[in-house]
Design a protein around this motif. Sequence first.
Motif, PDB file in Angstrom:
ATOM      1  N   SER A 114       4.189  -7.273  11.697  1.00  0.00           N
ATOM      2  CA  SER A 114       4.326  -6.215  13.072  1.00  0.00           C
ATOM      3  C   SER A 114       5.150  -6.562  14.020  1.00  0.00           C
ATOM      4  N   SER A 115       5.990  -7.316  13.845  1.00  0.00           N
ATOM      5  CA  SER A 115       7.042  -7.634  14.887  1.00  0.00           C
ATOM      6  C   SER A 115       8.601  -8.142  14.163  1.00  0.00           C
ATOM      7  N   PRO A 116       9.526  -7.795  14.495  1.00  0.00           N
ATOM      8  CA  PRO A 116      10.630  -7.985  13.845  1.00  0.00           C
ATOM      9  C   PRO A 116      11.527  -9.296  14.280  1.00  0.00           C
ATOM     10  N   ASP A 117      10.644 -10.304  14.514  1.00  0.00           N
ATOM     11  CA  ASP A 117      11.317 -11.486  14.803  1.00  0.00           C
ATOM     12  C   ASP A 117      11.414 -12.547  13.802  1.00  0.00           C
ATOM     13  N   PRO A 118      12.266 -13.586  13.998  1.00  0.00           N
ATOM     14  CA  PRO A 118      12.626 -14.545  12.986  1.00  0.00           C
ATOM     15  C   PRO A 118      11.308 -14.731  11.891  1.00  0.00           C
ATOM     16  N   LEU A 119       9.964 -14.919  12.121  1.00  0.00           N
ATOM     17  CA  LEU A 119       9.162 -14.952  11.309  1.00  0.00           C
ATOM     18  C   LEU A 119       8.880 -13.689  10.608  1.00  0.00           C
ATOM     19  N   GLY A 120       8.927 -12.618  10.986  1.00  0.00           N
ATOM     20  CA  GLY A 120       8.857 -11.348  10.335  1.00  0.00           C
ATOM     21  C   GLY A 120       9.888 -11.229   9.255  1.00  0.00           C
ATOM     22  N   HIS A 121      11.148 -11.346   9.491  1.00  0.00           N
ATOM     23  CA  HIS A 121      12.263 -11.486   8.631  1.00  0.00           C
ATOM     24  C   HIS A 121      11.965 -12.380   7.637  1.00  0.00           C
ATOM     25  N   ARG A 122      11.517 -13.638   7.654  1.00  0.00           N
ATOM     26  CA  ARG A 122      11.222 -14.661   6.644  1.00  0.00           C
ATOM     27  C   ARG A 122       9.878 -13.966   5.772  1.00  0.00           C
ATOM     28  N   ALA A 123       9.135 -13.496   6.580  1.00  0.00           N
ATOM     29  CA  ALA A 123       8.030 -13.077   5.770  1.00  0.00           C
ATOM     30  C   ALA A 123       8.402 -11.820   4.682  1.00  0.00           C
ATOM     31  N   VAL A 124       9.330 -11.036   5.381  1.00  0.00           N
ATOM     32  CA  VAL A 124       9.612  -9.873   4.327  1.00  0.00           C
ATOM     33  C   VAL A 124      10.641 -10.502   3.293  1.00  0.00           C
ATOM     34  N   THR A 125      11.395 -11.592   3.497  1.00  0.00           N
ATOM     35  CA  THR A 125      12.207 -12.267   2.559  1.00  0.00           C
ATOM     36  C   THR A 125      11.352 -12.829   1.413  1.00  0.00           C
ATOM     37  N   TRP A 126      10.310 -13.463   1.909  1.00  0.00           N
ATOM     38  CA  TRP A 126       9.282 -13.970   1.021  1.00  0.00           C
ATOM     39  C   TRP A 126       8.511 -12.976   0.155  1.00  0.00           C
ATOM     40  N   ALA A 127       8.223 -11.828   0.802  1.00  0.00           N
ATOM     41  CA  ALA A 127       7.587 -10.685  -0.057  1.00  0.00           C
ATOM     42  C   ALA A 127       8.301 -10.348  -0.955  1.00  0.00           C
ATOM     43  N   ARG A 128       9.677 -10.246  -0.709  1.00  0.00           N
ATOM     44  CA  ARG A 128      10.709  -9.491  -1.838  1.00  0.00           C
ATOM     45  C   ARG A 128      10.704 -10.473  -3.026  1.00  0.00           C
ATOM     46  N   ALA A 129      10.950 -11.632  -2.535  1.00  0.00           N
ATOM     47  CA  ALA A 129      11.245 -12.955  -3.579  1.00  0.00           C
ATOM     48  C   ALA A 129       9.920 -13.040  -4.564  1.00  0.00           C
ATOM     49  N   HIS A 130       8.577 -12.568  -4.123  1.00  0.00           N
ATOM     50  CA  HIS A 130       7.593 -12.700  -4.844  1.00  0.00           C
ATOM     51  C   HIS A 130       7.182 -11.120  -5.363  1.00  0.00           C
ATOM     52  N   GLY A 131       7.888 -10.184  -5.322  1.00  0.00           N
ATOM     53  CA  GLY A 131       7.843  -8.798  -5.781  1.00  0.00           C
ATOM     54  C   GLY A 131       6.638  -8.382  -5.199  1.00  0.00           C
ATOM     55  N   LEU A 132       6.503  -8.483  -4.117  1.00  0.00           N
ATOM     56  CA  LEU A 132       5.406  -8.089  -3.298  1.00  0.00           C
ATOM     57  C   LEU A 132       5.662  -6.718  -2.284  1.00  0.00           C
ATOM     58  N   PRO A 133       5.058  -5.830  -2.049  1.00  0.00           N
ATOM     59  CA  PRO A 133       5.245  -4.800  -1.189  1.00  0.00           C
ATOM     60  C   PRO A 133       5.157  -5.285   0.178  1.00  0.00           C
ATOM     61  N   ALA A 134       6.076  -4.963   0.936  1.00  0.00           N
ATOM     62  CA  ALA A 134       6.092  -5.359   2.678  1.00  0.00           C
ATOM     63  C   ALA A 134       5.737  -3.793   3.486  1.00  0.00           C
ATOM     64  N   VAL A 135       4.967  -3.862   4.361  1.00  0.00           N
ATOM     65  CA  VAL A 135       4.693  -2.850   5.225  1.00  0.00           C
ATOM     66  C   VAL A 135       4.875  -3.306   6.721  1.00  0.00           C
ATOM     67  N   ALA A 136       5.689  -2.466   7.362  1.00  0.00           N
ATOM     68  CA  ALA A 136       5.870  -2.808   9.080  1.00  0.00           C
ATOM     69  C   ALA A 136       5.178  -1.980   9.778  1.00  0.00           C
ATOM     70  N   SER A 137       4.305  -2.402  10.821  1.00  0.00           N
ATOM     71  CA  SER A 137       4.205  -1.583  11.739  1.00  0.00           C
ATOM     72  C   SER A 137       4.981  -1.779  13.064  1.00  0.00           C
ATOM     73  N   VAL A 138       5.021  -0.483  13.654  1.00  0.00           N
ATOM     74  CA  VAL A 138       6.079  -0.683  14.941  1.00  0.00           C
ATOM     75  C   VAL A 138       5.141  -0.522  16.022  1.00  0.00           C
TER      76      VAL A 138
ATOM     77  N   GLN B 191       2.801   2.060  -5.940  1.00  0.00           N
ATOM     78  CA  GLN B 191       4.225   2.414  -6.213  1.00  0.00           C
ATOM     79  C   GLN B 191       4.794   1.269  -6.775  1.00  0.00           C
ATOM     80  N   ARG B 192       4.523  -0.104  -6.202  1.00  0.00           N
ATOM     81  CA  ARG B 192       5.158  -1.116  -6.784  1.00  0.00           C
ATOM     82  C   ARG B 192       4.833  -1.555  -8.470  1.00  0.00           C
ATOM     83  N   ALA B 193       3.643  -1.316  -8.502  1.00  0.00           N
ATOM     84  CA  ALA B 193       2.916  -1.326  -9.851  1.00  0.00           C
ATOM     85  C   ALA B 193       3.866  -0.488 -10.792  1.00  0.00           C
ATOM     86  N   GLN B 194       3.965   0.690 -10.499  1.00  0.00           N
ATOM     87  CA  GLN B 194       4.477   1.720 -11.241  1.00  0.00           C
ATOM     88  C   GLN B 194       5.986   1.667 -11.054  1.00  0.00           C
ATOM     89  N   GLY B 195       6.770   0.653 -10.444  1.00  0.00           N
ATOM     90  CA  GLY B 195       8.223   0.759 -10.293  1.00  0.00           C
ATOM     91  C   GLY B 195       8.784   1.758  -9.785  1.00  0.00           C
TER      92      GLY B 195
END
Length: 392
Positions: free
Chosen positions: A97-121, A379-383
């Motif tokens: 929910s925030s584009p701060d350093p933790l938010g960046h790291r959380a998205v990186t973690w999600a991508r590394a684990h093959g999980l979708p990430a949704v951001a709210s503005v 969508q992730r599950a279907q590729g």
Amino acid sequence: MDVTGLRIALFSGNYNYVRDGANQALNRLVGYLLRQGAAVRVYSPTTGTPAFEPTGDLFSAPSIPIPGRAEYRVPYRLSGKMRRDLKRFSPNLVHVSSPDPLGHRAVTWARAHGLPAVASVHTRFETYPRYYGLAFLEPLIESGLRRFYRRCDAIVAPSESMAQLLREQRMSYDVGIWTRGIDRDIFNPGRRDPAWREALGIAPDEPAIGFVGRLVMEKGLDVFSDAIDQLEARQVRHKVLVVGDGPARDWFQNRLPNAVFTGFQGGPDLGRAVASMDMLFNPSVTETFGNVTLEAMACGLPAIAARATGSESLVTDGVTGRLIRPGAIGAFADALQTYCHDTAARQSAGAAARARAERNGWDQVNQALVDTYVRVIRQRAQGTVPRASPVP
């Protein structure tokens, strides 16, 4: 999959240590998810004196105070303890929910684990520098935001006007809507309290021009006070009623020595304060939605607002209030003068505003975000992961 299959890791820069519209919306979302049978884990900075009790399980993130704005904190890393907690929780979607350093790291973690990430503005961070003499930084901040949001599977905005801006800024292919709801038990015309008004020194027939929100410069306090100066120069009878607190309170009180400042109000007290106004003046251009505008409309008030994201999706110019070019002091003063002098026009716009606010119920708007969660997981599950941005 339905809502009961969701396991959401929610990352927030401010979940409950300072009260604002964004974190109240997040807490309502978590409450809705838990009632529907989803699992949620929240990661956010914490303090020893939070503004309110958090909804759901809250894990404290390492953070540091923002220089010059120590009431806010920046979560700066995804610690080992947080990573271990994430592994135990085993989410199937990450919400940032925030584009701060933790938010960046959380998205990186999600991508590394093959999980979708949704951001709210929740706010237009790129506009903040202009209120501190640093407008030249806006393109740089916008570029950083673009990099952040393009790494997410989807982003959601609280209004169609904000969603369109995000598309124009090329932030993502997948831009949806997670709007804001209204608690009609708290915000309704029946909360108006003439005795409370009179106790504050507001006469029964004196139009009360309201401001509601945190008292910070990026809320357009300079524009607000300049427009009120013009009303006073024109000898328009009125009283300014300011509801809220913040670091710019002393500055605002010095600029508006004749105004009534109530300080922070919450719950039914906030509903009473808003309903006891006669119009809301919201000159801010930083909101992505404008919770206070919707709350005022639900109380039957016309809104005089800047023609900007958020307000454009709520206020219909000339029907539920007025939309004025940002910073146009004279035009703001003209609109305020009209509603101060013309009781019939004020009441007509207020009735239309209340009818517009009836569309926004919290369960409906939160279910729309649940639908987005389920879709991006599928969508992730279907590729069929969406492209990162609408342009190369």
